[in-house]
Design a protein around this motif. Structure first.
Motif, PDB file in Angstrom:
ATOM      1  N   THR A  23       0.858  -1.171   0.000  1.00 12.89           N
ATOM      2  CA  THR A  23       0.000   0.000   0.000  1.00 12.89           C
ATOM      3  C   THR A  23       0.897   1.224   0.000  1.00 12.89           C
ATOM      4  O   THR A  23       2.071   1.129   0.311  1.00 12.89           O
ATOM      5  CB  THR A  23      -0.900   0.001   1.255  1.00 12.89           C
ATOM      6  N   PRO A  24       0.371   2.406  -0.348  1.00 14.43           N
ATOM      7  CA  PRO A  24       1.198   3.612  -0.343  1.00 14.43           C
ATOM      8  C   PRO A  24       1.823   3.841   1.031  1.00 14.43           C
ATOM      9  O   PRO A  24       1.228   3.537   2.053  1.00 14.43           O
ATOM     10  CB  PRO A  24       0.207   4.730  -0.681  1.00 14.43           C
ATOM     11  N   ALA A  25       3.024   4.373   1.031  1.00 13.16           N
ATOM     12  CA  ALA A  25       3.736   4.623   2.279  1.00 13.16           C
ATOM     13  C   ALA A  25       2.991   5.660   3.105  1.00 13.16           C
ATOM     14  O   ALA A  25       2.460   6.623   2.584  1.00 13.16           O
ATOM     15  CB  ALA A  25       5.154   5.095   1.987  1.00 13.16           C
ATOM     16  N   SER A  26       2.988   5.457   4.376  1.00 14.32           N
ATOM     17  CA  SER A  26       2.323   6.363   5.297  1.00 14.32           C
ATOM     18  C   SER A  26       3.339   7.371   5.824  1.00 14.32           C
ATOM     19  O   SER A  26       4.523   7.096   5.917  1.00 14.32           O
ATOM     20  CB  SER A  26       1.722   5.527   6.422  1.00 14.32           C
ATOM     21  N   SER A  27       2.854   8.541   6.230  1.00 10.46           N
ATOM     22  CA  SER A  27       3.759   9.547   6.769  1.00 10.46           C
ATOM     23  C   SER A  27       4.009   9.334   8.260  1.00 10.46           C
ATOM     24  O   SER A  27       4.809  10.037   8.850  1.00 10.46           O
ATOM     25  CB  SER A  27       3.201  10.947   6.519  1.00 10.46           C
ATOM     26  N   THR A  28       3.319   8.376   8.862  1.00  7.50           N
ATOM     27  CA  THR A  28       3.519   8.109  10.276  1.00  7.50           C
ATOM     28  C   THR A  28       4.728   7.196  10.466  1.00  7.50           C
ATOM     29  O   THR A  28       5.013   6.352   9.627  1.00  7.50           O
ATOM     30  CB  THR A  28       2.275   7.443  10.903  1.00  7.50           C
ATOM     31  N   PRO A  29       5.452   7.374  11.564  1.00  2.23           N
ATOM     32  CA  PRO A  29       6.623   6.533  11.800  1.00  2.23           C
ATOM     33  C   PRO A  29       6.225   5.077  12.021  1.00  2.23           C
ATOM     34  O   PRO A  29       5.130   4.795  12.489  1.00  2.23           O
ATOM     35  CB  PRO A  29       7.248   7.133  13.065  1.00  2.23           C
ATOM     36  N   ALA A  30       7.141   4.187  11.659  1.00  2.00           N
ATOM     37  CA  ALA A  30       6.873   2.766  11.851  1.00  2.00           C
ATOM     38  C   ALA A  30       6.813   2.464  13.334  1.00  2.00           C
ATOM     39  O   ALA A  30       7.554   3.021  14.127  1.00  2.00           O
ATOM     40  CB  ALA A  30       7.959   1.940  11.181  1.00  2.00           C
ATOM     41  N   GLY A  31       5.949   1.585  13.700  1.00  5.75           N
ATOM     42  CA  GLY A  31       5.795   1.187  15.086  1.00  5.75           C
ATOM     43  C   GLY A  31       5.060  -0.131  15.119  1.00  5.75           C
ATOM     44  O   GLY A  31       4.884  -0.781  14.082  1.00  5.75           O
ATOM     45  N   PRO A  32       4.613  -0.530  16.282  1.00  5.20           N
ATOM     46  CA  PRO A  32       3.892  -1.788  16.349  1.00  5.20           C
ATOM     47  C   PRO A  32       2.567  -1.678  15.579  1.00  5.20           C
ATOM     48  O   PRO A  32       2.008  -0.591  15.454  1.00  5.20           O
ATOM     49  CB  PRO A  32       3.654  -1.997  17.837  1.00  5.20           C
ATOM     50  N   PRO A  33       2.079  -2.791  15.083  1.00  6.63           N
ATOM     51  CA  PRO A  33       0.808  -2.758  14.350  1.00  6.63           C
ATOM     52  C   PRO A  33      -0.353  -2.510  15.310  1.00  6.63           C
ATOM     53  O   PRO A  33      -0.199  -2.664  16.528  1.00  6.63           O
ATOM     54  CB  PRO A  33       0.723  -4.158  13.734  1.00  6.63           C
ATOM     55  N   PRO A  34      -1.512  -2.152  14.781  1.00  8.51           N
ATOM     56  CA  PRO A  34      -2.685  -1.991  15.644  1.00  8.51           C
ATOM     57  C   PRO A  34      -2.979  -3.298  16.377  1.00  8.51           C
ATOM     58  O   PRO A  34      -2.673  -4.389  15.882  1.00  8.51           O
ATOM     59  CB  PRO A  34      -3.805  -1.651  14.667  1.00  8.51           C
ATOM     60  N   GLY A  35      -3.572  -3.191  17.536  1.00  6.68           N
ATOM     61  CA  GLY A  35      -3.859  -4.365  18.352  1.00  6.68           C
ATOM     62  C   GLY A  35      -4.755  -5.384  17.686  1.00  6.68           C
ATOM     63  O   GLY A  35      -4.665  -6.577  17.961  1.00  6.68           O
ATOM     64  N   ASP A  55      -2.724  -7.867  19.907  1.00  9.09           N
ATOM     65  CA  ASP A  55      -2.906  -7.440  21.297  1.00  9.09           C
ATOM     66  C   ASP A  55      -3.107  -8.601  22.272  1.00  9.09           C
ATOM     67  O   ASP A  55      -3.339  -8.397  23.457  1.00  9.09           O
ATOM     68  CB  ASP A  55      -4.058  -6.441  21.414  1.00  9.09           C
ATOM     69  N   GLY A  56      -3.021  -9.832  21.780  1.00  7.16           N
ATOM     70  CA  GLY A  56      -3.140 -11.011  22.639  1.00  7.16           C
ATOM     71  C   GLY A  56      -4.537 -11.591  22.724  1.00  7.16           C
ATOM     72  O   GLY A  56      -4.731 -12.659  23.308  1.00  7.16           O
ATOM     73  N   THR A  57      -5.522 -10.926  22.158  1.00  8.18           N
ATOM     74  CA  THR A  57      -6.874 -11.462  22.173  1.00  8.18           C
ATOM     75  C   THR A  57      -7.028 -12.507  21.080  1.00  8.18           C
ATOM     76  O   THR A  57      -6.180 -12.625  20.188  1.00  8.18           O
ATOM     77  CB  THR A  57      -7.929 -10.347  21.986  1.00  8.18           C
ATOM     78  N   ALA A  58      -8.112 -13.260  21.150  1.00  4.34           N
ATOM     79  CA  ALA A  58      -8.357 -14.308  20.161  1.00  4.34           C
ATOM     80  C   ALA A  58      -9.854 -14.474  19.948  1.00  4.34           C
ATOM     81  O   ALA A  58     -10.658 -14.185  20.832  1.00  4.34           O
ATOM     82  CB  ALA A  58      -7.740 -15.619  20.623  1.00  4.34           C
ATOM     83  N   LEU A  59     -10.212 -14.936  18.764  1.00 11.25           N
ATOM     84  CA  LEU A  59     -11.586 -15.308  18.429  1.00 11.25           C
ATOM     85  C   LEU A  59     -11.609 -16.794  18.137  1.00 11.25           C
ATOM     86  O   LEU A  59     -10.667 -17.338  17.562  1.00 11.25           O
ATOM     87  CB  LEU A  59     -12.075 -14.557  17.184  1.00 11.25           C
ATOM     88  N   PHE A  60     -12.689 -17.433  18.504  1.00  5.45           N
ATOM     89  CA  PHE A  60     -12.861 -18.853  18.250  1.00  5.45           C
ATOM     90  C   PHE A  60     -14.205 -19.063  17.566  1.00  5.45           C
ATOM     91  O   PHE A  60     -15.197 -19.396  18.220  1.00  5.45           O
ATOM     92  CB  PHE A  60     -12.795 -19.641  19.575  1.00  5.45           C
ATOM     93  N   PRO A  61     -14.257 -18.825  16.249  1.00  9.34           N
ATOM     94  CA  PRO A  61     -15.534 -18.985  15.553  1.00  9.34           C
ATOM     95  C   PRO A  61     -15.980 -20.452  15.585  1.00  9.34           C
ATOM     96  O   PRO A  61     -15.160 -21.354  15.756  1.00  9.34           O
ATOM     97  CB  PRO A  61     -15.235 -18.538  14.121  1.00  9.34           C
TER      98      PRO A  61
END
Length: 108
Positions: A23-35, A55-61
């Motif tokens: 995807t196009p590069a973002s202007s925000t600095p690299a960091g951890p991904p969203p939770g 973020d450590g959560t899980a789904l069990f469909p």
């Protein structure tokens, strides 16, 4: 079903990244991904998937057969068919996402 759509979108994004498309590069600095970033998918459609997030959560469909059985409880034929189609698509995409994540983890 909103979670189904979110998972399908996540599966598509992971597949694009796995194929080397970016995807196009973002202007925000690299960091951890969203939770809510999917980091691992285990299991299969017959026995049930486990979807693990950053973020450590899980789904069990539910398993494929349990989800399709729930579709049988809809009142109209059109609603039952729509539900079964969504279930088939969701589990197909979960399988694809699992494969893409496995590939990404072994490649990186």
């Amino acid at each position: 079903m909103h979670k189904l759509l979110a998972l399908a979108v996540a599966a598509g994004a992971v597949l694009l990244l796995a194929l080397g498309l970016t995807t196009p590069a973002s202007s925000t600095p690299a960091g951890p991904p969203p939770g809510d970033t999917v980091v691992e998918v285990t299991g299969d459609r017959a026995n049930g998937f486990e979807i693990h997030f950053y973020d450590g959560t899980a789904l069990f469909p539910p398993t494929d057969s349990e989800a399709r059985a729930e579709c049988g409880e809809y009142d109209t034929r059109v609603a039952r068919v729509r539900c079964r189609t969504e279930v088939r698509t969701w589990y197909r995409d979960l399988g694809d996402l699992k494969q893409a994540l496995d590939w990404a983890h072994t490649s990186g």
